[in-house]
Design a protein around this motif. Sequence first.
Motif, PDB file in Angstrom:
ATOM      1  N   LYS A  27       0.533  -1.123   0.380  1.00 29.55           N
ATOM      2  CA  LYS A  27       0.086  -0.090   0.034  1.00 29.55           C
ATOM      3  C   LYS A  27       0.675   1.468   0.309  1.00 29.55           C
ATOM      4  O   LYS A  27       0.809   2.271   0.413  1.00 29.55           O
ATOM      5  CB  LYS A  27      -0.710   0.317   1.108  1.00 29.55           C
ATOM      6  N   ILE A  28       2.150   1.010  -0.685  1.00 25.84           N
ATOM      7  CA  ILE A  28       2.903   2.210  -0.991  1.00 25.84           C
ATOM      8  C   ILE A  28       2.195   3.209  -1.974  1.00 25.84           C
ATOM      9  O   ILE A  28       1.869   3.154  -3.027  1.00 25.84           O
ATOM     10  CB  ILE A  28       4.168   2.074  -2.007  1.00 25.84           C
ATOM     11  N   THR A  29       2.681   4.932  -1.473  1.00 27.20           N
ATOM     12  CA  THR A  29       1.404   5.511  -2.523  1.00 27.20           C
ATOM     13  C   THR A  29       2.496   6.194  -3.224  1.00 27.20           C
ATOM     14  O   THR A  29       4.240   6.010  -3.282  1.00 27.20           O
ATOM     15  CB  THR A  29       1.225   7.132  -1.226  1.00 27.20           C
ATOM     16  N   VAL A  30       2.333   5.767  -4.102  1.00 22.29           N
ATOM     17  CA  VAL A  30       3.135   6.131  -5.929  1.00 22.29           C
ATOM     18  C   VAL A  30       3.435   7.842  -5.807  1.00 22.29           C
ATOM     19  O   VAL A  30       2.454   8.449  -5.524  1.00 22.29           O
ATOM     20  CB  VAL A  30       2.859   6.273  -6.886  1.00 22.29           C
ATOM     21  N   PRO A  31       4.824   8.282  -5.493  1.00 21.16           N
ATOM     22  CA  PRO A  31       5.212   9.287  -5.296  1.00 21.16           C
ATOM     23  C   PRO A  31       4.881  10.888  -7.132  1.00 21.16           C
ATOM     24  O   PRO A  31       5.074   9.562  -7.437  1.00 21.16           O
ATOM     25  CB  PRO A  31       6.788   9.884  -4.377  1.00 21.16           C
ATOM     26  N   SER A  32       4.259  11.321  -6.600  1.00 17.97           N
ATOM     27  CA  SER A  32       4.454  12.321  -8.223  1.00 17.97           C
ATOM     28  C   SER A  32       5.459  12.513  -7.886  1.00 17.97           C
ATOM     29  O   SER A  32       7.132  12.735  -7.176  1.00 17.97           O
ATOM     30  CB  SER A  32       3.256  13.737  -7.788  1.00 17.97           C
ATOM     31  N   GLU A  33       5.935  13.045  -9.520  1.00 17.40           N
ATOM     32  CA  GLU A  33       7.376  13.151 -10.109  1.00 17.40           C
ATOM     33  C   GLU A  33       7.981  14.102  -9.376  1.00 17.40           C
ATOM     34  O   GLU A  33       9.121  14.423  -9.347  1.00 17.40           O
ATOM     35  CB  GLU A  33       6.940  13.607 -11.845  1.00 17.40           C
ATOM     36  N   GLN A  34       7.352  15.565  -9.098  1.00 17.08           N
ATOM     37  CA  GLN A  34       7.890  17.176  -8.434  1.00 17.08           C
ATOM     38  C   GLN A  34       8.266  16.333  -7.078  1.00 17.08           C
ATOM     39  O   GLN A  34       9.299  16.553  -6.660  1.00 17.08           O
ATOM     40  CB  GLN A  34       6.902  17.788  -8.456  1.00 17.08           C
ATOM     41  N   THR A  35       7.988  14.980  -6.493  1.00 14.79           N
ATOM     42  CA  THR A  35       8.097  14.776  -5.229  1.00 14.79           C
ATOM     43  C   THR A  35       9.530  14.637  -5.832  1.00 14.79           C
ATOM     44  O   THR A  35      10.446  14.588  -4.606  1.00 14.79           O
ATOM     45  CB  THR A  35       6.992  13.570  -4.418  1.00 14.79           C
ATOM     46  N   CYS A  36       9.934  13.461  -6.675  1.00 15.17           N
ATOM     47  CA  CYS A  36      10.578  12.953  -6.476  1.00 15.17           C
ATOM     48  C   CYS A  36      12.118  13.817  -6.625  1.00 15.17           C
ATOM     49  O   CYS A  36      13.196  14.150  -6.790  1.00 15.17           O
ATOM     50  CB  CYS A  36      10.448  12.217  -7.211  1.00 15.17           C
ATOM     51  N   ILE A  37      11.389  14.231  -7.929  1.00 16.95           N
ATOM     52  CA  ILE A  37      12.499  15.381  -8.265  1.00 16.95           C
ATOM     53  C   ILE A  37      13.223  16.061  -6.816  1.00 16.95           C
ATOM     54  O   ILE A  37      13.904  16.879  -6.102  1.00 16.95           O
ATOM     55  CB  ILE A  37      11.945  16.746  -8.820  1.00 16.95           C
ATOM     56  N   ASP A  38      12.108  16.669  -6.206  1.00 22.94           N
ATOM     57  CA  ASP A  38      12.140  17.507  -4.950  1.00 22.94           C
ATOM     58  C   ASP A  38      13.312  16.505  -3.877  1.00 22.94           C
ATOM     59  O   ASP A  38      14.082  17.036  -3.305  1.00 22.94           O
ATOM     60  CB  ASP A  38      11.336  17.360  -3.866  1.00 22.94           C
ATOM     61  N   TYR A  39      12.892  15.088  -4.243  1.00 26.61           N
ATOM     62  CA  TYR A  39      13.831  14.216  -2.487  1.00 26.61           C
ATOM     63  C   TYR A  39      15.266  14.398  -3.429  1.00 26.61           C
ATOM     64  O   TYR A  39      15.793  14.312  -2.826  1.00 26.61           O
ATOM     65  CB  TYR A  39      13.045  13.087  -2.932  1.00 26.61           C
ATOM     66  N   MET A  40      15.463  14.489  -4.662  1.00 28.51           N
ATOM     67  CA  MET A  40      16.918  14.280  -5.372  1.00 28.51           C
ATOM     68  C   MET A  40      18.034  15.885  -5.291  1.00 28.51           C
ATOM     69  O   MET A  40      18.453  14.853  -4.852  1.00 28.51           O
ATOM     70  CB  MET A  40      16.418  13.958  -7.211  1.00 28.51           C
ATOM     71  N   ILE A  41      16.603  16.950  -5.534  1.00 27.04           N
ATOM     72  CA  ILE A  41      17.654  18.058  -5.186  1.00 27.04           C
ATOM     73  C   ILE A  41      17.863  17.720  -3.323  1.00 27.04           C
ATOM     74  O   ILE A  41      18.875  18.368  -3.415  1.00 27.04           O
ATOM     75  CB  ILE A  41      16.163  19.022  -5.278  1.00 27.04           C
ATOM     76  N   TYR A  42      16.965  17.876  -2.541  1.00 23.78           N
ATOM     77  CA  TYR A  42      17.549  17.815  -1.819  1.00 23.78           C
ATOM     78  C   TYR A  42      18.297  16.537  -0.807  1.00 23.78           C
ATOM     79  O   TYR A  42      19.073  16.952  -0.298  1.00 23.78           O
ATOM     80  CB  TYR A  42      16.009  17.377  -0.474  1.00 23.78           C
ATOM     81  N   THR A  43      18.366  15.625  -1.538  1.00 28.49           N
ATOM     82  CA  THR A  43      19.587  14.622  -1.120  1.00 28.49           C
ATOM     83  C   THR A  43      20.244  15.224  -1.530  1.00 28.49           C
ATOM     84  O   THR A  43      21.921  14.372  -0.547  1.00 28.49           O
ATOM     85  CB  THR A  43      19.284  13.308  -1.440  1.00 28.49           C
ATOM     86  N   ARG A  44      20.626  15.689  -2.443  1.00 23.66           N
ATOM     87  CA  ARG A  44      22.463  16.471  -3.171  1.00 23.66           C
ATOM     88  C   ARG A  44      22.002  17.158  -1.564  1.00 23.66           C
ATOM     89  O   ARG A  44      23.917  17.778  -2.006  1.00 23.66           O
ATOM     90  CB  ARG A  44      21.570  17.047  -4.805  1.00 23.66           C
ATOM     91  N   LEU A  45      21.856  18.422  -2.143  1.00 28.03           N
ATOM     92  CA  LEU A  45      21.447  19.166  -0.969  1.00 28.03           C
ATOM     93  C   LEU A  45      22.717  19.109   0.152  1.00 28.03           C
ATOM     94  O   LEU A  45      23.168  19.612   0.979  1.00 28.03           O
ATOM     95  CB  LEU A  45      21.265  20.380  -0.609  1.00 28.03           C
ATOM     96  N   GLN A  46      21.598  17.981   0.784  1.00 29.75           N
ATOM     97  CA  GLN A  46      21.847  17.504   2.282  1.00 29.75           C
ATOM     98  C   GLN A  46      24.126  16.586   2.291  1.00 29.75           C
ATOM     99  O   GLN A  46      24.633  17.052   2.342  1.00 29.75           O
ATOM    100  CB  GLN A  46      21.149  16.037   2.083  1.00 29.75           C
TER     101      GLN A  46
END
Length: 162
Positions: free
Chosen positions: A65-84
Amino acid sequence: MDTRKLFYDIYKNNVTVEQHYLPWALCMLEKDYESPSLYILASLQRPYNIFEVEDYFRRTIEELKITVPSEQTCIDYMIYTRLQKIVQDEDMAITEAYELYDMFFKLDCPRELIAWVHIGDLIDGFQYGGNGLEITEELLLQEIIREAKNHLKKYSSWSDEK
């Protein structure tokens, strides 16, 4: 591997069995997720049938029952991890900053990455010279880290275990 990273690669049509689906499945097992399809997915052996792998992946998503994240959520996550990574590891700052610069163009120039165009130009000036900028590595790192910290404020409510 985080589910958002996997879906980022799916959205970008840059997903493979060995580098994405299997590591994700193993990571989910390590996090104590359980489902019949997840067990099968994690145990698949070569030669891989991508249709079979993707079928078990879809089943796993449904069973857990995993909610599929939106493409924008995934982009934001990738930006966030690079910033971290920039803030946490100064040795990776230039590499990760250049990846953000590269993402800007690959993602059709999103507004949230515009500052990284300037940073990319600074990196090019530092590495290759010839643009009249007298920038030292220390100044470059300070600028990259300052910009990363500034951008991380947008993601203050995020956590790595989202």
